[in-house]
Design a protein around this motif. Structure first.
Motif, short mmCIF file in Angstrom:
data_model
loop_
_atom_site.label_atom_id
_atom_site.label_comp_id
_atom_site.label_asym_id
_atom_site.label_seq_id
_atom_site.Cartn_x
_atom_site.Cartn_y
_atom_site.Cartn_z
N GLY A 73 0.83 -1.19 0.00
CA GLY A 73 0.00 0.00 0.00
C GLY A 73 0.86 1.24 0.00
N LEU A 74 0.54 2.22 -0.84
CA LEU A 74 1.27 3.48 -0.92
C LEU A 74 0.31 4.66 -0.80
CD1 LEU A 74 3.84 3.02 -3.87
CD2 LEU A 74 4.33 3.11 -1.41
N ARG A 75 0.82 5.73 -0.21
CA ARG A 75 0.05 6.98 -0.11
C ARG A 75 0.75 8.05 -0.93
NH1 ARG A 75 1.23 11.29 3.49
NH2 ARG A 75 -0.47 12.79 3.74
N HIS A 76 0.01 8.64 -1.86
CA HIS A 76 0.53 9.74 -2.68
C HIS A 76 -0.07 11.05 -2.20
CE1 HIS A 76 1.28 12.24 -6.28
NE2 HIS A 76 0.05 12.67 -6.07
N LYS A 77 0.76 12.10 -2.17
CA LYS A 77 0.27 13.44 -1.90
C LYS A 77 1.13 14.43 -2.66
CE LYS A 77 -1.50 16.44 1.73
NZ LYS A 77 -1.73 16.63 3.16
N ASP A 78 0.50 15.52 -3.19
CA ASP A 78 1.28 16.47 -3.99
C ASP A 78 0.83 17.90 -3.75
OD1 ASP A 78 -0.87 17.16 -5.80
OD2 ASP A 78 -0.51 15.30 -6.89
N SER A 79 1.57 18.81 -4.39
CA SER A 79 1.34 20.24 -4.22
C SER A 79 0.12 20.74 -4.99
CB SER A 79 2.59 21.02 -4.66
OG SER A 79 2.94 20.69 -6.00
N ARG A 80 -0.57 19.88 -5.70
CA ARG A 80 -1.81 20.25 -6.39
C ARG A 80 -3.04 19.75 -5.62
NH1 ARG A 80 -0.98 23.63 -10.81
NH2 ARG A 80 -2.84 22.75 -11.76
N ASN A 81 -2.81 19.39 -4.36
CA ASN A 81 -3.87 18.91 -3.47
C ASN A 81 -4.44 17.55 -3.89
OD1 ASN A 81 -3.79 21.19 -1.74
ND2 ASN A 81 -5.01 22.35 -3.24
N ASN A 82 -3.68 16.81 -4.68
CA ASN A 82 -4.07 15.43 -4.98
C ASN A 82 -3.58 14.53 -3.85
OD1 ASN A 82 -5.19 15.86 -7.67
ND2 ASN A 82 -3.08 16.25 -8.30
N GLU A 83 -4.40 13.60 -3.46
CA GLU A 83 -4.00 12.63 -2.45
C GLU A 83 -4.71 11.31 -2.77
OE1 GLU A 83 -3.65 12.15 2.42
OE2 GLU A 83 -4.55 13.94 1.53
N GLY A 84 -3.96 10.23 -2.70
CA GLY A 84 -4.57 8.94 -3.02
C GLY A 84 -3.84 7.79 -2.37
#
Length: 285
Positions: A73-84
């Motif tokens: 399982g991985l958590r992604h988060k970025d400076s465009r407010n995407n999170e998944g």
């Protein structure tokens, strides 16, 4: 049948606290356009509560970082407010475009329960006309990926990107790309068709396969093909997992420094400056 131009055994390199197997680039093969980098991480066994895969926030510009998660399982988060949250079988297809800052970490659920984590990170070049597009994020769940079986169910194929076997993969791409995840049980056989103009390569995550009814190749090996045929055949000597990647080459100048992939050194310097000035956004955890 396409013949093999290069046989590349992946090398272990250190990225922060994580060891990954790098199959591309190498001294001999800098890229297989449009593909720039292929890292294989894992399989790592993680105990409940143990620290695991953790890539701190970092910038990108001018290409697409793609993650195929095979297990864990991985958590992604970025400076465009995407999170998944990625789970086993999911794919994260991110377009860095004009600039983005993101992190990839083991998901809270995975850290709590432990298990095995394994995946592939791929860098795909963008053509000059698209290098400064708005960043994008495609969170592709395993249920969205078309799959089918062949050879009396001894072969399972999943189509992540491109057109194949009358189906279309869910990933939206800026240049024509084919991405297939192939799982072969013992003695499973398949023929992989590749468009004539596409560059092509196949990475063996695990197992051993015979190519074109000739030589056999073991796990953690990248096969880079010549553009001299309509495809290639694979037969498993033991249960095997292969990632097939093919695409229309981008015949443009390439300038790369760290996380930036552009066409000139001037554009690389501009990317460095823009990151320092906050033009790629701000990452807030």
């Amino acid at each position: 049948m396409r013949t093999v131009a290069n046989i590349i055994k992946s090398e272990r390199i250190q990225l922060g606290r994580t060891t990954v197997k790098q199959a591309l680039p190498t001294v001999r093969v800098e890229q297989v356009s449009p593909f720039l980098l292929l890292h294989h991480f894992g399989p790592f066994q993680v105990e409940p509560g143990e620290e695991a895969f953790d890539v701190a926030p970092h910038p990108h510009r001018g290409f697409e970082p793609v993650t195929f998660l095979y297990s864990g399982g991985l958590r992604h988060k970025d400076s465009r407010n995407n999170e998944g949250i990625l789970k086993s079988g999911d794919v994260q297809w991110m377009t860095a475009g004009r600039g983005i800052i993101h992190s990839e970490r083991a998901s809270p659920e995975f850290l709590e329960n432990g298990g095995t984590i394994e995946g592939i990170q791929l860098w795909i070049n963008l053509p000059q006309a698209k290098k400064m597009v708005e960043p994008g994020y495609q969170d592709i769940k395993v249920e969205q990926i078309p799959q089918w079986t062949e050879d009396e169910s001894r072969v399972k194929i999943r189509l992540v990107a491109g057109d194949y076997n009358g189906l279309k993969g869910p990933a939206q791409t800026f240049t024509p790309i084919l991405a297939l995840q192939i799982e072969l049980n013992r003695e499973g056989k398949t023929f992989v068709e590749i468009p004539e103009s596409f560059n092509a390569m196949a990475y063996i995550l695990r197992g051993e396969v015979t190519l074109n009814e000739n030589f056999s190749y073991k796990s953690e090996t990248l096969l880079h093909f010549r553009n001299d045929g309509g495809g290639f055949s694979l037969k498993s000597n033991e249960p095997s997992h292969i990632l097939v990647l093919a695409g229309e080459p981008i015949n443009e100048p390439l300038a790369q420094w760290g996380p930036y992939v552009m066409n000139t050194q001037t554009e690389i310097l501009e990317a460095m400056r823009d990151y320092q000035m906050g033009k790629m956004g701000f990452y807030i955890d």
